[in-house]
Motif scaffolding. Structure first.
Motif, PDB file in Angstrom:
ATOM      1  N   LEU A  35      13.649   2.162   2.406  1.00  0.00           N
ATOM      2  CA  LEU A  35      14.453   1.627   3.506  1.00  0.00           C
ATOM      3  C   LEU A  35      15.386   0.520   3.016  1.00  0.00           C
ATOM      4  CD1 LEU A  35      11.770   1.547   6.334  1.00  0.00           C
ATOM      5  CD2 LEU A  35      13.719   3.116   6.143  1.00  0.00           C
ATOM      6  N   THR A  36      14.932  -0.285   2.080  1.00  0.00           N
ATOM      7  CA  THR A  36      15.776  -1.343   1.519  1.00  0.00           C
ATOM      8  C   THR A  36      16.964  -0.743   0.793  1.00  0.00           C
ATOM      9  OG1 THR A  36      13.949  -2.906   1.352  1.00  0.00           O
ATOM     10  CG2 THR A  36      15.832  -3.295  -0.096  1.00  0.00           C
ATOM     11  N   ARG A  37      16.728   0.296  -0.017  1.00  0.00           N
ATOM     12  CA  ARG A  37      17.839   0.948  -0.729  1.00  0.00           C
ATOM     13  C   ARG A  37      18.858   1.508   0.265  1.00  0.00           C
ATOM     14  NH1 ARG A  37      13.591   2.652  -3.971  1.00  0.00           N
ATOM     15  NH2 ARG A  37      13.519   4.708  -2.984  1.00  0.00           N
ATOM     16  N   LEU A  38      18.391   2.109   1.351  1.00  0.00           N
ATOM     17  CA  LEU A  38      19.296   2.656   2.362  1.00  0.00           C
ATOM     18  C   LEU A  38      20.083   1.535   3.041  1.00  0.00           C
ATOM     19  CD1 LEU A  38      20.408   4.974   4.076  1.00  0.00           C
ATOM     20  CD2 LEU A  38      18.363   4.744   5.539  1.00  0.00           C
ATOM     21  N   ARG A  39      19.415   0.463   3.403  1.00  0.00           N
ATOM     22  CA  ARG A  39      20.108  -0.654   4.069  1.00  0.00           C
ATOM     23  C   ARG A  39      21.116  -1.321   3.142  1.00  0.00           C
ATOM     24  NH1 ARG A  39      14.467  -1.811   6.328  1.00  0.00           N
ATOM     25  NH2 ARG A  39      14.575  -0.779   8.351  1.00  0.00           N
ATOM     26  N   MET A  50      33.572   7.376   5.506  1.00  0.00           N
ATOM     27  CA  MET A  50      32.947   7.394   4.197  1.00  0.00           C
ATOM     28  C   MET A  50      33.374   8.658   3.448  1.00  0.00           C
ATOM     29  SD  MET A  50      28.887   6.958   3.382  1.00  0.00           S
ATOM     30  CE  MET A  50      28.743   5.520   4.427  1.00  0.00           C
ATOM     31  N   PRO A  51      33.803   8.513   2.189  1.00  0.00           N
ATOM     32  CA  PRO A  51      34.154   9.703   1.394  1.00  0.00           C
ATOM     33  C   PRO A  51      32.954  10.640   1.244  1.00  0.00           C
ATOM     34  CG  PRO A  51      34.789   7.677   0.243  1.00  0.00           C
ATOM     35  CD  PRO A  51      34.010   7.278   1.451  1.00  0.00           C
ATOM     36  N   ALA A  52      33.228  11.905   0.993  1.00  0.00           N
ATOM     37  CA  ALA A  52      32.172  12.923   0.899  1.00  0.00           C
ATOM     38  C   ALA A  52      31.135  12.577  -0.164  1.00  0.00           C
ATOM     39  CB  ALA A  52      32.784  14.288   0.613  1.00  0.00           C
ATOM     40  N   SER A  53      31.579  12.032  -1.291  1.00  0.00           N
ATOM     41  CA  SER A  53      30.624  11.701  -2.351  1.00  0.00           C
ATOM     42  C   SER A  53      29.654  10.619  -1.892  1.00  0.00           C
ATOM     43  CB  SER A  53      31.356  11.242  -3.612  1.00  0.00           C
ATOM     44  OG  SER A  53      32.104  10.067  -3.347  1.00  0.00           O
ATOM     45  N   MET A  54      30.147   9.677  -1.112  1.00  0.00           N
ATOM     46  CA  MET A  54      29.273   8.622  -0.591  1.00  0.00           C
ATOM     47  C   MET A  54      28.359   9.162   0.504  1.00  0.00           C
ATOM     48  SD  MET A  54      31.474   5.187  -0.400  1.00  0.00           S
ATOM     49  CE  MET A  54      31.898   4.252  -1.839  1.00  0.00           C
ATOM     50  N   GLN A  55      28.867  10.097   1.287  1.00  0.00           N
ATOM     51  CA  GLN A  55      28.038  10.713   2.323  1.00  0.00           C
ATOM     52  C   GLN A  55      26.863  11.447   1.694  1.00  0.00           C
ATOM     53  OE1 GLN A  55      30.542  13.226   4.724  1.00  0.00           O
ATOM     54  NE2 GLN A  55      31.637  11.498   5.635  1.00  0.00           N
ATOM     55  N   THR A  56      27.124  12.119   0.573  1.00  0.00           N
ATOM     56  CA  THR A  56      26.057  12.825  -0.136  1.00  0.00           C
ATOM     57  C   THR A  56      25.028  11.841  -0.677  1.00  0.00           C
ATOM     58  OG1 THR A  56      27.582  14.594  -0.741  1.00  0.00           O
ATOM     59  CG2 THR A  56      25.565  14.417  -2.035  1.00  0.00           C
ATOM     60  N   ALA A  57      25.493  10.745  -1.262  1.00  0.00           N
ATOM     61  CA  ALA A  57      24.580   9.729  -1.801  1.00  0.00           C
ATOM     62  C   ALA A  57      23.750   9.107  -0.679  1.00  0.00           C
ATOM     63  CB  ALA A  57      25.372   8.658  -2.544  1.00  0.00           C
ATOM     64  N   ARG A  58      24.392   8.843   0.453  1.00  0.00           N
ATOM     65  CA  ARG A  58      23.670   8.249   1.579  1.00  0.00           C
ATOM     66  C   ARG A  58      22.648   9.222   2.136  1.00  0.00           C
ATOM     67  NH1 ARG A  58      23.183   7.602   6.886  1.00  0.00           N
ATOM     68  NH2 ARG A  58      22.723   5.480   7.589  1.00  0.00           N
ATOM     69  N   ARG A  59      23.029  10.483   2.238  1.00  0.00           N
ATOM     70  CA  ARG A  59      22.109  11.494   2.757  1.00  0.00           C
ATOM     71  C   ARG A  59      20.863  11.589   1.869  1.00  0.00           C
ATOM     72  NH1 ARG A  59      19.934  13.323   7.048  1.00  0.00           N
ATOM     73  NH2 ARG A  59      19.121  15.400   6.792  1.00  0.00           N
ATOM     74  N   LYS A  60      21.066  11.468   0.571  1.00  0.00           N
ATOM     75  CA  LYS A  60      19.937  11.492  -0.366  1.00  0.00           C
ATOM     76  C   LYS A  60      19.002  10.311  -0.095  1.00  0.00           C
ATOM     77  CE  LYS A  60      18.811  11.795  -5.239  1.00  0.00           C
ATOM     78  NZ  LYS A  60      18.541  10.660  -6.050  1.00  0.00           N
ATOM     79  N   LEU A  61      19.573   9.126   0.160  1.00  0.00           N
ATOM     80  CA  LEU A  61      18.754   7.948   0.468  1.00  0.00           C
ATOM     81  C   LEU A  61      17.989   8.123   1.782  1.00  0.00           C
ATOM     82  CD1 LEU A  61      21.217   5.116  -0.592  1.00  0.00           C
ATOM     83  CD2 LEU A  61      19.112   5.801  -1.766  1.00  0.00           C
ATOM     84  N   GLU A  96      17.505   8.047  12.372  1.00  0.00           N
ATOM     85  CA  GLU A  96      17.979   9.057  11.428  1.00  0.00           C
ATOM     86  C   GLU A  96      16.901   9.381  10.381  1.00  0.00           C
ATOM     87  OE1 GLU A  96      21.890   9.593   8.559  1.00  0.00           O
ATOM     88  OE2 GLU A  96      21.279   7.576   9.163  1.00  0.00           O
ATOM     89  N   VAL A  97      16.194   8.365   9.929  1.00  0.00           N
ATOM     90  CA  VAL A  97      15.118   8.560   8.955  1.00  0.00           C
ATOM     91  C   VAL A  97      13.932   9.231   9.648  1.00  0.00           C
ATOM     92  CG1 VAL A  97      13.460   7.382   7.448  1.00  0.00           C
ATOM     93  CG2 VAL A  97      15.856   6.659   7.466  1.00  0.00           C
ATOM     94  N   GLN A  98      13.620   8.805  10.855  1.00  0.00           N
ATOM     95  CA  GLN A  98      12.517   9.421  11.598  1.00  0.00           C
ATOM     96  C   GLN A  98      12.791  10.904  11.817  1.00  0.00           C
ATOM     97  OE1 GLN A  98      11.254   7.277  15.157  1.00  0.00           O
ATOM     98  NE2 GLN A  98      12.108   5.399  14.294  1.00  0.00           N
ATOM     99  N   GLY A  99      14.051  11.236  12.060  1.00  0.00           N
ATOM    100  CA  GLY A  99      14.432  12.622  12.332  1.00  0.00           C
ATOM    101  C   GLY A  99      14.268  13.550  11.141  1.00  0.00           C
ATOM    102  N   CYS A 100      14.330  13.003   9.931  1.00  0.00           N
ATOM    103  CA  CYS A 100      14.184  13.877   8.755  1.00  0.00           C
ATOM    104  C   CYS A 100      12.828  13.704   8.092  1.00  0.00           C
ATOM    105  CB  CYS A 100      15.327  13.651   7.766  1.00  0.00           C
ATOM    106  SG  CYS A 100      15.249  12.102   6.889  1.00  0.00           S
ATOM    107  N   MET A 101      11.931  13.003   8.760  1.00  0.00           N
ATOM    108  CA  MET A 101      10.587  12.791   8.232  1.00  0.00           C
ATOM    109  C   MET A 101       9.908  14.131   7.983  1.00  0.00           C
ATOM    110  SD  MET A 101       7.544  10.622  10.028  1.00  0.00           S
ATOM    111  CE  MET A 101       6.965  11.754  11.267  1.00  0.00           C
ATOM    112  N   GLY A 102       9.459  14.331   6.753  1.00  0.00           N
ATOM    113  CA  GLY A 102       8.741  15.541   6.401  1.00  0.00           C
ATOM    114  C   GLY A 102       9.605  16.701   5.971  1.00  0.00           C
ATOM    115  N   LEU A 103      10.910  16.574   6.116  1.00  0.00           N
ATOM    116  CA  LEU A 103      11.797  17.644   5.668  1.00  0.00           C
ATOM    117  C   LEU A 103      11.909  17.608   4.151  1.00  0.00           C
ATOM    118  CD1 LEU A 103      14.730  17.340   8.241  1.00  0.00           C
ATOM    119  CD2 LEU A 103      12.833  18.953   8.256  1.00  0.00           C
TER     120      LEU A 103
END
Length: 113
Positions: A35-39, A50-61, A96-103
């Motif tokens: 959570l700290t890395r995401l924040r 946000m550029p696509a490359s940053m969106q991908t990096a954020r989605r990974k976090l 957003e994090v709760q929504g992808c929990m376990g995926l």
């Protein structure tokens, strides 16, 4: 020389409970770090678009935080702690994090050359 006079089953139960507590601590720490890395990412890249490359990096976090959350919730439930609302409030877990929990992200397909 002191000798433990407790029945072996009591000693085993004590060790199991100790390991459960230790595992909960590790999982909670992993969630905090994710959570700290995401924040920190969000604070450093607060852009209107946000550029696509940053969106991908954020989605990974977000996915990493979701996985850490899932592991923590499962460990708590295995220990008999069933209400995860406390975690969501205490760690301030974004929806957003709760929504992808376990995926689990789909494995990347090998590229043909």
């Amino acid at each position: 020389m002191s000798r433990d006079l407790r029945p072996p089953v009591d000693i085993l139960h004590y060790e199991i409970v100790q390991e459960q507590a230790s595992a909960l601590g590790r999982m909670g720490h992993t969630l905090e770090q994710a959570l700290t890395r995401l924040r920190e990412f969000d604070a450093a890249h607060a852009l209107p678009e946000m550029p696509a490359s940053m969106q991908t990096a954020r989605r990974k976090l977000v996915m990493e935080a979701g996985q850490a959350l899932w592991m923590f919730v499962v460990q708590r439930e295995a220990s008999g702690l069933r209400d995860s609302r406390h975690i969501m409030r205490t760690y301030n877990v974004p929806a957003e994090v709760q929504g992808c929990m376990g995926l689990v992200p789909a494995p990347s397909k090998p590229t043909s050359t």
